[in-house]
Scaffold this motif. Sequence first.
Motif: not given
Length: 299
Positions: A153-169, A171-175
């Motif tokens: 709600d605060h970032i006004r999703f979905p007008d503003h898009a998001v990026i998601v990735r593992p918080n503490e990746p 050893d299986r590489g970038a995602l």
Amino acid sequence: MSNDGHSQATAGCPLSGPYAGLRAVLATMHGKEAAIVPAFQEQLELTVEIPSAIDTDTLGTFTGEIARAGTIREAAIAKARLGMAATGLSIGIASEGSYGPHPHVPFIPGGVELMVLLDDERGIVVSEHLIDDAPVYEHAIAAEIGDLGAFLDHIRFPDHAVIVRPNEPDDRGALIHKGLRTAEALESALATSAPRSRDRRALVQTDMRAHMNPTRMASIARLARALCDRLATLCPACSAPGYGQIDVETGLPCAWCGAPSIMVRQQIFGCAACEFHEGRPRSDGRTHADPGHCPECNP
Ligand SMILES: [Zn+2]
Ligand SMILES: [Zn+2]
């Protein structure tokens, strides 16, 4: 004057300013042209072209896969040069943004947007910047979409898009999942990212690419107007375009003791082409500082 309704926006005689009738290239990949081109065409009558075959992401990206080198001014100049090299045009425009903690207020998010125009015919670089005090720039850590209600709600999703990735990746590489604009896409990104984090949670951030963040896009549009205003202003000494404020000088006298304070005493205006510069009084008319800003009265 033409009767097409644009004549008022051009303020002055058509085809008379320093850039009227010329062609420039705007180096951009993220749909910024919608926010930038109209200002140059309406205020300067400069025709702006978008090259098809440059990858400005090779210069560094917002999402951090490629680190950006140098200052944002250097990055913007390098980007403009890419566009000029790709098209052979001698005028190049580019913009660059940087988001992080507010430059003056800790713990408040802030952004700096900077735009440059390179003019190789005149041998000048003219830049303008703005500080965005209210960007949509946030992050949250979550295992599932149910954890994100207030954040979204605060970032006004979905007008503003998001990026998601593992918080503490692990050893299986970038995602990384970018440009997410639906609840379904967000849920599935969380479902693949959280299990690949050592804490089983995902880092969810606003996607700061201009076409994914309409608040940022609006700031870029305002900045384009400000840069065009500066470009339309000629140096009183040599008539080069781009005359405007280049610095400030602190030392506004304290209202109690008259000692120089940390407040701005005058604005320094200068030229992009010659050494001419001048001090001008503060635009708000203030001539004395609050003693709270005085090192003598309030050490
Ligand atoms: Zn004082
Ligand atoms: Zn000058």
